[in-house]
Design a protein around this motif. Structure first.
Motif, PDB file in Angstrom:
ATOM      1  N   ARG A 452     -15.597   5.934  -3.792  1.00  0.00           N
ATOM      2  CA  ARG A 452     -14.429   6.157  -4.627  1.00  0.00           C
ATOM      3  C   ARG A 452     -13.440   5.002  -4.458  1.00  0.00           C
ATOM      4  N   ALA A 453     -12.960   4.476  -5.567  1.00  0.00           N
ATOM      5  CA  ALA A 453     -11.990   3.386  -5.531  1.00  0.00           C
ATOM      6  C   ALA A 453     -11.298   3.290  -6.881  1.00  0.00           C
ATOM      7  N   SER A 454     -10.071   2.816  -6.859  1.00  0.00           N
ATOM      8  CA  SER A 454      -9.314   2.537  -8.082  1.00  0.00           C
ATOM      9  C   SER A 454      -8.456   1.306  -7.826  1.00  0.00           C
ATOM     10  N   GLU A 455      -7.541   1.030  -8.729  1.00  0.00           N
ATOM     11  CA  GLU A 455      -6.693  -0.142  -8.554  1.00  0.00           C
ATOM     12  C   GLU A 455      -5.734   0.028  -7.384  1.00  0.00           C
ATOM     13  N   THR A 456      -5.419   1.268  -7.030  1.00  0.00           N
ATOM     14  CA  THR A 456      -4.440   1.515  -5.966  1.00  0.00           C
ATOM     15  C   THR A 456      -5.033   2.116  -4.698  1.00  0.00           C
ATOM     16  N   GLU A 457      -6.273   2.564  -4.748  1.00  0.00           N
ATOM     17  CA  GLU A 457      -6.884   3.239  -3.598  1.00  0.00           C
ATOM     18  C   GLU A 457      -8.336   2.828  -3.444  1.00  0.00           C
ATOM     19  N   ASP A 458      -8.690   2.353  -2.275  1.00  0.00           N
ATOM     20  CA  ASP A 458     -10.058   1.966  -1.958  1.00  0.00           C
ATOM     21  C   ASP A 458     -10.527   2.824  -0.788  1.00  0.00           C
ATOM     22  N   ARG A 459     -11.481   3.737  -1.054  1.00  0.00           N
ATOM     23  CA  ARG A 459     -11.940   4.680  -0.041  1.00  0.00           C
ATOM     24  C   ARG A 459     -13.340   4.324   0.458  1.00  0.00           C
ATOM     25  N   ARG A 460     -13.698   3.066   0.348  1.00  0.00           N
ATOM     26  CA  ARG A 460     -14.989   2.638   0.876  1.00  0.00           C
ATOM     27  C   ARG A 460     -15.020   2.798   2.386  1.00  0.00           C
ATOM     28  N   MET A 461     -14.007   2.279   3.069  1.00  0.00           N
ATOM     29  CA  MET A 461     -13.890   2.410   4.524  1.00  0.00           C
ATOM     30  C   MET A 461     -12.423   2.185   4.863  1.00  0.00           C
TER      31      MET A 461
END
Length: 504
Positions: A452-461
């Motif tokens: 899950r990722a967007s322009e404001t949040e990166d939930r890769r690690m």
């Protein structure tokens, strides 16, 4: 006035009469006596400052990096479509009228209702030619022409019946008596002069699959006093972290453990079964949550192969390293021929299965089965050089295979505890899929991770520090908490080309 201990020297000034070690002239911090809890000894032990790495590199990550990729997504679900087979075929068709008396011109009634074909007769149309083979033996029984749909002769006919006329000289009774069920596929069509064209058309369909990401969390916590505690042993970890501060090792190992679990979860993940009463309708109460949380699970690699791929149990090992193992492997090749027939494949195996493959390949050398003796002189293999008994790759039939040990299956604290999985065959290369974000077809590996990722949040690690220690000033707690989070799932495309090796 006088000294309280008059008549004797103070203990610290009392001379020893001989050159010897006495209780009074050395300091001891290991005993419980009067001289205990001191800071040093006259005779210090020999101290190895570096921590011994007795298990080598303890991390097991790298499998998904070798065979796949990681790509972002913005939804709670990833959906992809896979092609169905191009040609028309059905299994287990039943003969309701195998050339009984009263049939017209050797017409046979073929019932497709048990094949799972869409009503009335799937994609088979009048005028097409079909090949019929016995379902049990696979032997060709006959070739026939489709003359009509439903049975106008027998009273038991229905809309799932095909009227077919047999080609050749074999009578229907001789061809189909006692056949039970048959496999059918369309190989062409046959029309007379001056007739109309084929009636009806075939609309291609596709099969859709989906997966949902899981949220993974972990953390490491230490109070402020312990961060200032220096140790006497120099510690080191697999990611290069070293020093005399033990909490650095603890934080580093927590991160390494979490990174390994990111991969292991993609391999082992399972969907929850909402019908199971023990799952309480998929809702679970966590101690830190004010309300019940819905846990759906995800589909990992092993689950995808078991559901949509190929599972081979009991690969011949040390008991039959020659033709037994080679015969088993040839069965796998024949099954790959029925699937995508991808030329290059990778084998990730446990140690025992990897050795079975080495023995299988080496068995091609004459005399191996009886003596397992190495032959000198072949391929410049003289007596002064180190012999290589392993094989990193080989070719069989029209397929290339690249073999490697999978540490995850060998580690004694992971899958090495279980003998269920012996290895996995993964097709190399990429497949073409439609990307909804780009709006075009792109090429992606058969196996890849979506996070899950967007322009404001990166939930890769994700990782962040909270507390009042270690540079963080977020609250009054005299501690440092390092939190880790990831939200991801695995996409296993064309699972029919994968093979899972399981123990007997």
């Amino acid at each position: 006035m006088s000294f309280a201990n008059s008549g004797s020297f103070p203990a610290s000034l009392k001379p020893a009469q001989k050159r010897m070690t006495l209780r009074e002239n050395y300091l001891d911090f290991t005993s419980t006596g009067a001289n205990s809890n001191n800071f040093a000894q006259q005779y210090l032990p020999e101290l190895y400052e570096a921590e011994i790495e007795r298990y080598g590199n303890r991390t097991i990550g790298g499998f998904l990096r070798m065979v796949g990729a990681e790509m972002p997504m913005t939804s709670d679900q990833v959906i992809w479509s896979e092609q169905n087979r191009l040609h028309i075929a059905y299994k287990k068709a039943q003969f309701t009228n195998a050339g009984a008396a009263g049939d017209v011109d050797g017409t046979v009634v073929l019932d497709l209702s048990a094949t799972g074909a869409d009503a009335p007769t799937g994609a088979i149309r009048v005028g097409q030619t079909i090949l019929i083979s016995d379902n049990a033996t696979g032997l060709i029984v006959q070739k026939a022409l489709v003359q009509g749909i439903s049975d106008p002769i027998s009273t038991g006919g229905d809309a799932s019946d095909l009227l077919v006329k047999i080609y050749g000289t074999t009578t229907p009774n001789a061809a189909f008596a006692g056949a039970g069920s048959a496999n059918v596929f369309v190989y062409g069509s046959d029309f007379g002069k001056g007739t109309t064209g084929m009636e009806g058309s075939i609309e291609p369909s596709f099969t859709q699959f989906s997966n949902s990401p899981i949220i993974m969390k972990d953390n490491f916590k230490i109070n402020g006093s312990d961060t200032a505690q220096i140790g006497w042993v120099e510690v080191a970890t697999e990611d290069g972290q070293s020093g005399y501060l033990w909490y650095l090792k603890s934080e580093s190992e927590t991160r390494l453990r979490f990174e390994d679990q990111l991969e292991m979860a993609m391999v082992e993940a399972e969907f929850m079964n909402p019908a199971d009463p023990y799952n309480s309708g998929k809702n679970f109460d966590f101690p830190t949550a004010s309300t019940s949380q819905e846990i759906k699970g995800s589909e990992g690699l092993f689950a995808a192969i078991e559901k949509r791929g190929n599972v081979y149990s009991g690969f011949a090992g040390a008991a039959a390293p020659g033709s037994g193992a080679l015969g088993d492997f040839d069965e796998i090749l024949k099954n790959l021929d029925k699937q995508g027939a991808i030329e290059e494949n990778m084998l990730f195996l446990s140690r025992a299965t990897a050795l079975d493959f080495d023995d299988m390949i080496a068995a091609v050398n004459g005399g191996f089965a009886s003596t397992q003796a190495a032959s000198y002189g072949l391929f410049e293999n003289d007596g002064d050089m180190a012999l290589n008994f392993g094989f990193s790759g080989f070719r069989r039939g029209s397929y290339d295979f690249y073999k490697t040990d999978w540490k995850y299956l060998n580690d004694a604290s992971l899958r090495g505890l279980s003998k269920e999985i012996d290895g996995v065959l993964v097709p190399a290369g990429t497949t073409t899929v439609y990307d909804q974000m780009l709006g075009s077809n792109i090429r992606r590996p058969f196996l890849h991770v979506r996070y899950r990722a967007s322009e404001t949040e990166d939930r890769r690690m994700k990782s962040w520090i909270t507390g009042s220690v270690g540079g963080a000033m977020t609250d009054t707690l005299d501690a440092m908490t390092i939190s880790f989070l990831s939200e991801r799932c695995l996409v296993t495309q064309a699972a029919n080309n994968f093979v899972l090796f399981k123990g007997a």
